[in-house]
Design an enzyme around this catalytic site. Structure first.
Site, mmCIF file in Angstrom:
data_model
loop_
_atom_site.group_PDB
_atom_site.id
_atom_site.type_symbol
_atom_site.label_atom_id
_atom_site.label_comp_id
_atom_site.label_asym_id
_atom_site.label_seq_id
_atom_site.Cartn_x
_atom_site.Cartn_y
_atom_site.Cartn_z
ATOM 1 N N ASN A 197 0.831 -1.203 0.000
ATOM 2 C CA ASN A 197 0.000 0.000 0.000
ATOM 3 C C ASN A 197 0.856 1.240 0.000
ATOM 4 O O ASN A 197 1.942 1.273 0.574
ATOM 5 C CB ASN A 197 -0.971 0.001 1.192
ATOM 6 C CG ASN A 197 -0.424 0.759 2.392
ATOM 7 O OD1 ASN A 197 -0.436 1.993 2.424
ATOM 8 N ND2 ASN A 197 0.096 0.019 3.366
ATOM 9 N N LEU A 218 -1.417 8.417 3.748
ATOM 10 C CA LEU A 218 -2.024 9.001 4.954
ATOM 11 C C LEU A 218 -3.268 9.854 4.662
ATOM 12 O O LEU A 218 -3.400 10.974 5.179
ATOM 13 C CB LEU A 218 -0.975 9.813 5.731
ATOM 14 C CG LEU A 218 0.194 8.998 6.290
ATOM 15 C CD1 LEU A 218 1.320 9.922 6.766
ATOM 16 C CD2 LEU A 218 -0.254 8.086 7.423
ATOM 17 N N CYS A 244 5.212 5.315 8.847
ATOM 18 C CA CYS A 244 4.675 5.126 7.490
ATOM 19 C C CYS A 244 5.845 5.267 6.501
ATOM 20 O O CYS A 244 6.552 6.279 6.530
ATOM 21 C CB CYS A 244 3.604 6.171 7.196
ATOM 22 S SG CYS A 244 3.021 6.101 5.497
ATOM 23 N N LYS A 304 4.681 3.685 17.264
ATOM 24 C CA LYS A 304 4.753 2.614 16.262
ATOM 25 C C LYS A 304 6.019 2.767 15.436
ATOM 26 O O LYS A 304 6.255 3.816 14.820
ATOM 27 C CB LYS A 304 3.511 2.636 15.365
ATOM 28 C CG LYS A 304 3.449 1.443 14.429
ATOM 29 C CD LYS A 304 2.075 1.285 13.825
ATOM 30 C CE LYS A 304 1.987 0.063 12.930
ATOM 31 N NZ LYS A 304 0.646 -0.097 12.368
ATOM 32 N N ASN A 323 5.590 -1.388 11.590
ATOM 33 C CA ASN A 323 4.836 -0.881 10.441
ATOM 34 C C ASN A 323 5.299 -1.650 9.191
ATOM 35 O O ASN A 323 6.085 -2.588 9.294
ATOM 36 C CB ASN A 323 5.047 0.639 10.288
ATOM 37 C CG ASN A 323 3.870 1.317 9.590
ATOM 38 O OD1 ASN A 323 3.342 0.801 8.609
ATOM 39 N ND2 ASN A 323 3.454 2.471 10.079
#
Ligand code: SIN
Length: 296
Positions: free
Chosen positions: A67, A71, A123, A158, A185
């Site tokens: 993916n 965000l 991310c 995270k 992540n």
């Protein structure tokens, strides 16, 4: 039998929804809570509304999903109603938040009413956010400290696996006052369409999730457990109860499920009941298997 206290939160079981899936609306979060999750984590929200990367932003690959959502979110300023609706599900609601600096993070954490915050410093494909700041231990420490001073609820950080030494990032979060770390992540990845020769994702590259990343996540959890005093929450490729047990044995206090929820919304209750049966058969408790792999 599966209930626990996790960094100040009372959970009926250690199986939680991961950020990024079914976490944009209060209704979907409530549905996951009602289907048996111990807690739910929202989709990451930031300062301003964001459309995200162009499509395709998520594709299935042989071993999981790639993916590059970018965000997308409505801004924290339009998100409190969703959290309030999610709370009707009766389990803790953790707000995943992102920003470009400590001021962004503390503004959001100071404004939202959630049961805990999960800081997305991981991310792998959002310029100026996520792993672009989460690979620097000083920034991670600074962001964590800023959020801790803006909220009284627990703060989880995270972590990205896209680093040489995840332990140094976990230690930075701990120094900043984190109540737990979440590992991991997605792993940076890419796919190319051989008919055109072009990268498939709109953003060209993205993050890999799903079964393929489980061994990577297990090793990260194992390493973090060794060096941290705060709990580690495991996430990455969990598809069934055996995976969840494996993470707990590696040193995860609890786990989060992401990709596998797409195929089976009942996964939380299924994993909980199979875990209970396994522990009963082995005459083990959750506490006894926690970090068990470190005893050898
Ligand atoms: C995204 O929305 O881009 C995915 C979030 C993440 O990888 O943390």
């Amino acid at each position: 039998m599966l209930s626990l206290t996790l960094a100040g939160l009372e959970l009926r079981n250690p199986i939680m929804l991961a950020a990024g899936i079914m976490g944009t609306t209060g209704e979907s979060l409530k549905r996951i809570a009602e289907s048996g999750a111990g807690a739910v984590v929202t989709k990451s929200v930031g300062i301003e509304p964001k459309a995200g990367h162009s499509n395709p932003s998520m594709i299935e690959v042989d071993c999981g999903y790639l993916n590059a959502m970018g965000l997308p979110n409505p801004s924290y300023k339009n998100f409190q109603d969703e959290i309030d609706e999610a709370k009707k599900g009766g389990v803790p609601v953790i707000a995943s938040i992102f920003g470009g600096c400590s001021l962004d993070f503390s503004e959001i954490a100071g404004a939202l009413q959630a049961d805990a915050f999960e800081l997305n410093v991981s991310c792998p494909h959002a310029h100026g956010y996520g792993a672009e700041i989460g690979t620097d231990p000083d920034i991670v420490e600074d962001v964590t400290r800023a959020v801790k001073s803006s909220t009284k609820v627990p703060v989880w950080v995270k972590l990205t696996p896209n680093v040489t030494d995840i332990k140094s990032i976990g230690l930075a979060a701990q120094r900043g006052g984190a109540d737990a770390v979440v590992a991991i992540n997605t792993i940076r990845g890419m796919a190319i369409d051989i008919e055109s020769g072009y990268p498939i994702l709109g953003n060209k590259f993205g993050g890999l999730s799903g079964r393929a990343i489980k061994p990577v996540a297990i090793k990260c959890v194992y390493d973090l457990y060794d060096v941290l005093d705060i709990p580690v929450i495991g996430v990455g490729g969990i598809s069934d109860w055996k995976d969840a047990i494996e993470f707990i044995m590696a040193g995860a206090r609890a786990v989060e499920i992401g990709s596998a929820v797409g195929n089976n919304i009942n996964i939380f209750s299924e994993i909980s009941s199979c875990m209970e049966a396994f522990l009963e058969e082995k005459e083990w408790t959750l506490d006894e298997i926690y970090g068990m792999a470190h005893e050898v």
